[in-house]
Scaffold this motif. Structure first.
Motif, PDB file in Angstrom:
ATOM      1  N   LEU A   1      77.553 -22.161  52.833  1.00 25.42           N
ATOM      2  CA  LEU A   1      76.942 -22.794  53.997  1.00 25.42           C
ATOM      3  C   LEU A   1      77.606 -24.146  54.199  1.00 25.42           C
ATOM      4  O   LEU A   1      77.692 -24.950  53.261  1.00 25.42           O
ATOM      5  CB  LEU A   1      75.439 -22.981  53.774  1.00 25.42           C
ATOM      6  N   ASP A   2      78.098 -24.411  55.400  1.00 26.20           N
ATOM      7  CA  ASP A   2      78.668 -25.729  55.671  1.00 26.20           C
ATOM      8  C   ASP A   2      77.568 -26.776  55.544  1.00 26.20           C
ATOM      9  O   ASP A   2      76.438 -26.574  55.997  1.00 26.20           O
ATOM     10  CB  ASP A   2      79.263 -25.766  57.074  1.00 26.20           C
ATOM     11  N   PHE A   3      77.925 -27.918  54.933  1.00 25.64           N
ATOM     12  CA  PHE A   3      76.915 -28.948  54.715  1.00 25.64           C
ATOM     13  C   PHE A   3      77.565 -30.319  54.732  1.00 25.64           C
ATOM     14  O   PHE A   3      78.449 -30.616  53.922  1.00 25.64           O
ATOM     15  CB  PHE A   3      76.205 -28.720  53.381  1.00 25.64           C
TER      16      PHE A   3
ATOM     17  N   TYR B   1      76.742 -33.710  53.800  1.00 21.99           N
ATOM     18  CA  TYR B   1      75.723 -34.372  52.987  1.00 21.99           C
ATOM     19  C   TYR B   1      75.360 -35.734  53.562  1.00 21.99           C
ATOM     20  O   TYR B   1      74.193 -36.141  53.575  1.00 21.99           O
ATOM     21  CB  TYR B   1      76.245 -34.505  51.560  1.00 21.99           C
TER      22      TYR B   1
ATOM     23  N   THR C   1      73.418 -29.010  58.205  1.00 22.31           N
ATOM     24  CA  THR C   1      74.010 -27.749  57.784  1.00 22.31           C
ATOM     25  C   THR C   1      74.718 -27.095  58.964  1.00 22.31           C
ATOM     26  O   THR C   1      74.457 -27.418  60.129  1.00 22.31           O
ATOM     27  CB  THR C   1      72.937 -26.791  57.254  1.00 22.31           C
TER      28      THR C   1
ATOM     29  N   THR D   1      77.040 -23.153  60.046  1.00 24.11           N
ATOM     30  CA  THR D   1      77.309 -21.763  59.657  1.00 24.11           C
ATOM     31  C   THR D   1      78.699 -21.290  60.056  1.00 24.11           C
ATOM     32  O   THR D   1      78.957 -20.099  60.147  1.00 24.11           O
ATOM     33  CB  THR D   1      76.259 -20.825  60.281  1.00 24.11           C
TER      34      THR D   1
END
Length: 286
Positions: free
Chosen positions: A35-37, A39, A44, A46
């Protein structure tokens, strides 16, 4: 049946996800999705997961399983998103309960987080076998990096998780809670006892010394050239090297969010009364 293996490289986390399929039945499994995140922004995405979805739809594949090799500390899994889009059962090795128990204490999760692995639809036993179309998946317990690591052998291909990297990068760290360098040495030798021509697929690659990213090698190449555990390296030598190296490593940048999400099968904490989910950050503990 030797599977068709399609890799998806996620450069932000240097993670490789796989779609492993049987060309006859069109059945497939997904291994170690991302999952792209962001920080810093708490956001998030997708994109990486959607690449997998688009591929599976275009190839007219049917997903039976969405598999994790372990509770990852360097990226968030996209398993729930993929399950919603593609179906399939979420599964991991039964050793996940040891990870949940240890990190449940670190995050001070009480009864609100079950520590019996029930967040997953299936927990694999060591040496368990499952059929997916004409493929048979053999589950191999490979603890050491974490207590819950597994590798998946499918035909002539083995998906090793974080036990091994490409030969010029070595092996996984063992300094997370529950990690054990002696266990890792023995686990790796389970993999290296397979036939020399067995294909090995890595979960990560960092392109050391500027070489192109790569994630497929063989048992023979690991035995002859792995910088940490090639033939002739004793268990004691490996443990000494691994402990010394681990002492120099900083924590992965996404360990705090990743483990608390991944050990719960990718589910985020229950939203609060403002419909927003919040992650915990344990201070001065890890």
């Amino acid at each position: 049946m030797n599977p068709v293996v399609t890799a998806f490289f996620h450069k932000p986390t240097y993670t490789v996800s796989y779609v492993v399929s049987d060309p006859q039945s069109r059945k497939a499994v997904v291994i170690d999705s991302v999952l792209d995140f962001d920080y810093s922004a708490g956001r998030t995405g997708t994109m990486a997961a959607d690449d997998i979805v688009d591929f599976i739809v275009a190839e007219k594949l049917e997903v039976d399983w969405i598999l994790e090799t372990h509770v990852h500390a360097d990226h968030l899994t996209a398993a729930p998103y993929l399950q919603k889009k593609l179906g399939g059962l979420l599964a991991i090795g039964s050793g996940v309960t040891a990870v949940q128990s240890r990190f449940g204490e670190i995050y001070n999760f009480g009864d609100e987080m079950p520590k019996d692995g029930s967040q997953f639809q299936h927990l694999f036993a060591d040496n368990e076998k499952i059929d997916v179309g004409g493929m048979t998946i053999n589950v191999i317990f490979v603890p050491g990096h974490t207590p819950g690591c597994v590798a998946y052998k499918i035909g002539n291909a083995v998906f090793v998780g974080d036990t091994l990297f490409m030969p010029d990068y070595g092996t996984a760290r063992c300094d997370f809670p529950g990690g054990d360098a002696r266990e890792l040495y023995r686990s790796i030798h389970k993999i290296l006892s397979l036939p020399d021509e067995t294909r090995l697929f890595m979960c990560h690659d960092y392109g050391p010394n500027g070489r192109p990213f790569a994630w497929e090698t063989t048992v023979a190449r690991q035995k002859s050239g792995n910088i940490h555990i090639r033939d002739g390296v004793s268990e004691d030598e490996f443990v000494k090297m691994r402990r010394a190296r681990d002492a120099t490593l900083s924590m992965p940048g996404l360990i705090i969010p990743s483990i608390q999400v991944n050990m719960q099968a990718g589910k985020f904490p229950k939203a609060e009364d403002n419909d927003v989910s919040y992650l915990k950050v344990p201070l001065d503990l890890i």
